[in-house]
Each structure stands twice: as structure tokens, then as C-alpha cells.
Design a protein around this motif. Structure first.
Motif, PDB file in Angstrom:
ATOM      1  N   SER A 104      16.783  -7.755 -36.138  1.00  0.00           N
ATOM      2  CA  SER A 104      15.331  -7.826 -36.031  1.00  0.00           C
ATOM      3  C   SER A 104      14.731  -7.209 -37.280  1.00  0.00           C
ATOM      4  O   SER A 104      15.462  -6.768 -38.172  1.00  0.00           O
ATOM      5  N   THR A 105      13.424  -7.141 -37.325  1.00  0.00           N
ATOM      6  CA  THR A 105      12.783  -6.479 -38.457  1.00  0.00           C
ATOM      7  C   THR A 105      12.978  -4.972 -38.374  1.00  0.00           C
ATOM      8  O   THR A 105      12.749  -4.263 -39.335  1.00  0.00           O
ATOM      9  N   PHE A 106      13.432  -4.498 -37.224  1.00  0.00           N
ATOM     10  CA  PHE A 106      13.580  -3.075 -36.973  1.00  0.00           C
ATOM     11  C   PHE A 106      15.003  -2.570 -37.233  1.00  0.00           C
ATOM     12  O   PHE A 106      15.197  -1.446 -37.652  1.00  0.00           O
ATOM     13  N   ALA A 107      16.017  -3.408 -36.940  1.00  0.00           N
ATOM     14  CA  ALA A 107      17.416  -2.974 -37.095  1.00  0.00           C
ATOM     15  C   ALA A 107      18.291  -4.160 -37.498  1.00  0.00           C
ATOM     16  O   ALA A 107      17.965  -5.312 -37.230  1.00  0.00           O
ATOM     17  N   SER A 108      19.410  -3.846 -38.095  1.00  0.00           N
ATOM     18  CA  SER A 108      20.302  -4.865 -38.651  1.00  0.00           C
ATOM     19  C   SER A 108      20.973  -5.722 -37.582  1.00  0.00           C
ATOM     20  O   SER A 108      21.136  -5.309 -36.439  1.00  0.00           O
ATOM     21  N   ALA A 109      21.388  -6.901 -38.011  1.00  0.00           N
ATOM     22  CA  ALA A 109      22.197  -7.775 -37.165  1.00  0.00           C
ATOM     23  C   ALA A 109      23.584  -7.159 -37.044  1.00  0.00           C
ATOM     24  O   ALA A 109      24.138  -6.656 -38.014  1.00  0.00           O
ATOM     25  N   LEU A 110      24.129  -7.195 -35.847  1.00  0.00           N
ATOM     26  CA  LEU A 110      25.475  -6.656 -35.628  1.00  0.00           C
ATOM     27  C   LEU A 110      26.532  -7.749 -35.704  1.00  0.00           C
ATOM     28  O   LEU A 110      27.683  -7.464 -36.009  1.00  0.00           O
ATOM     29  N   VAL A 111      26.158  -8.982 -35.449  1.00  0.00           N
ATOM     30  CA  VAL A 111      27.135 -10.062 -35.479  1.00  0.00           C
ATOM     31  C   VAL A 111      27.505 -10.454 -36.910  1.00  0.00           C
ATOM     32  O   VAL A 111      28.550 -11.049 -37.129  1.00  0.00           O
ATOM     33  N   ASP A 112      26.679 -10.096 -37.883  1.00  0.00           N
ATOM     34  CA  ASP A 112      26.966 -10.434 -39.282  1.00  0.00           C
ATOM     35  C   ASP A 112      27.946  -9.480 -39.934  1.00  0.00           C
ATOM     36  O   ASP A 112      28.640  -9.846 -40.865  1.00  0.00           O
ATOM     37  N   ARG A 113      27.973  -8.243 -39.463  1.00  0.00           N
ATOM     38  CA  ARG A 113      28.859  -7.244 -40.083  1.00  0.00           C
ATOM     39  C   ARG A 113      29.264  -6.186 -39.062  1.00  0.00           C
ATOM     40  O   ARG A 113      28.931  -5.008 -39.199  1.00  0.00           O
ATOM     41  N   LEU A 114      29.977  -6.619 -38.068  1.00  0.00           N
ATOM     42  CA  LEU A 114      30.452  -5.705 -37.024  1.00  0.00           C
ATOM     43  C   LEU A 114      31.534  -4.799 -37.607  1.00  0.00           C
ATOM     44  O   LEU A 114      32.529  -5.284 -38.155  1.00  0.00           O
ATOM     45  N   PRO A 115      31.347  -3.487 -37.505  1.00  0.00           N
ATOM     46  CA  PRO A 115      32.376  -2.579 -38.039  1.00  0.00           C
ATOM     47  C   PRO A 115      33.613  -2.566 -37.138  1.00  0.00           C
ATOM     48  O   PRO A 115      33.595  -3.121 -36.036  1.00  0.00           O
ATOM     49  N   ASP A 116      34.663  -1.900 -37.599  1.00  0.00           N
ATOM     50  CA  ASP A 116      35.831  -1.765 -36.735  1.00  0.00           C
ATOM     51  C   ASP A 116      35.459  -0.889 -35.536  1.00  0.00           C
ATOM     52  O   ASP A 116      34.426  -0.225 -35.523  1.00  0.00           O
ATOM     53  N   LEU A 117      36.300  -0.897 -34.541  1.00  0.00           N
ATOM     54  CA  LEU A 117      35.989  -0.238 -33.270  1.00  0.00           C
ATOM     55  C   LEU A 117      35.710   1.248 -33.422  1.00  0.00           C
ATOM     56  O   LEU A 117      34.759   1.764 -32.826  1.00  0.00           O
ATOM     57  N   GLU A 118      36.507   1.951 -34.199  1.00  0.00           N
ATOM     58  CA  GLU A 118      36.310   3.399 -34.328  1.00  0.00           C
ATOM     59  C   GLU A 118      34.972   3.737 -34.976  1.00  0.00           C
ATOM     60  O   GLU A 118      34.281   4.657 -34.545  1.00  0.00           O
ATOM     61  N   VAL A 119      34.597   2.999 -36.004  1.00  0.00           N
ATOM     62  CA  VAL A 119      33.295   3.217 -36.649  1.00  0.00           C
ATOM     63  C   VAL A 119      32.173   2.885 -35.678  1.00  0.00           C
ATOM     64  O   VAL A 119      31.177   3.601 -35.574  1.00  0.00           O
TER      65      VAL A 119
END
Length: 109
Positions: free
Chosen positions: A40-55
Motif C-alpha cells: 500500500s502507500t503505507f507499507a511495502s508489498a510482502l509478496v514481492d520480497r518475502l524474507p526468509d522465515l527467521e527474518v
């Protein structure tokens, strides 16, 4: 378990973990990160750059400060903290392109 797929999709239907992740994500995360992890305009997309599980676990538990962006931690939120891996499974399925937008159908046990 720090690598691999955390979701299961059979015939277009998701396992209980991934379905619960969808529910938890849309109950607590989509307000900022947008429907279906698209950002959104408020927070980043997670599906574009999902970190590894621990992060991901650390970020959700402890929060994130990056420039002007601040996400509070959810370590004490009973609707999020116990379900971080479920939320990750949902977002991983979305990031991999294995799951489309909208409410998934759940596999029957």
C-alpha cells in the motif's frame, strides 16, 4: 525448519496452516501491507520480497524501523504472535505464485 515450502495446495485448495495464515494476515496485517500482501502507500508489498522465515519471525515479533517507516512488534499480540509461521505460509504461497488473490478454499481433513 528454516527452508522449504510452508504451504500445501492441492487442487487449488490450501492446507489448514495456510488458510489460517490468510485469516490472520487479513485480520492484522492487511491494514498496512495491503490486501493479499500486495502493499500500500503505507507499507511495502510482502509478496514481492518475502524474507526468509527467521527474518520474518524477528520482524513480526520485534518490529521494523527502516528510514521513516516503522512497524510495531507483535510479540505480545495473541492474534499474531502464535501464528507467525501460518502467516508466513500464506505469504509464501502468494509470493511463489501458487496462490492467487482473495479468500482461498480450504482442504478438507
Amino acid at each position: 525448519m528454516a527452508t522449504g515450502k510452508f504451504y500445501e495446495i492441492v487442487g487449488g485448495k490450501v492446507d489448514a496452516r495456510t488458510y489460517n495464515g490468510f485469516r490472520r494476515y487479513h485480520g492484522s496485517c492487511n491494514h498496512c501491507h495491503g490486501p493479499d500482501g500486495m502493499g500500500s502507500t503505507f507499507a511495502s508489498a510482502l509478496v514481492d520480497r518475502l524474507p526468509d522465515l527467521e527474518v520474518f519471525r524477528r520482524s513480526v515479533r520485534d518490529g521494523v524501523r527502516s528510514g521513516p517507516s516503522v512497524m510495531k512488534g507483535f510479540a505480545n499480540d495473541p492474534n499474531v504472535a502464535p501464528y507467525i509461521d501460518d502467516i508466513y505460509a500464506y505469504l509464501q504461497a502468494r509470493a511463489d505464485g501458487a496462490l492467487g488473490r482473495g479468500r482461498p478454499e480450504r482442504l478438507e481433513n
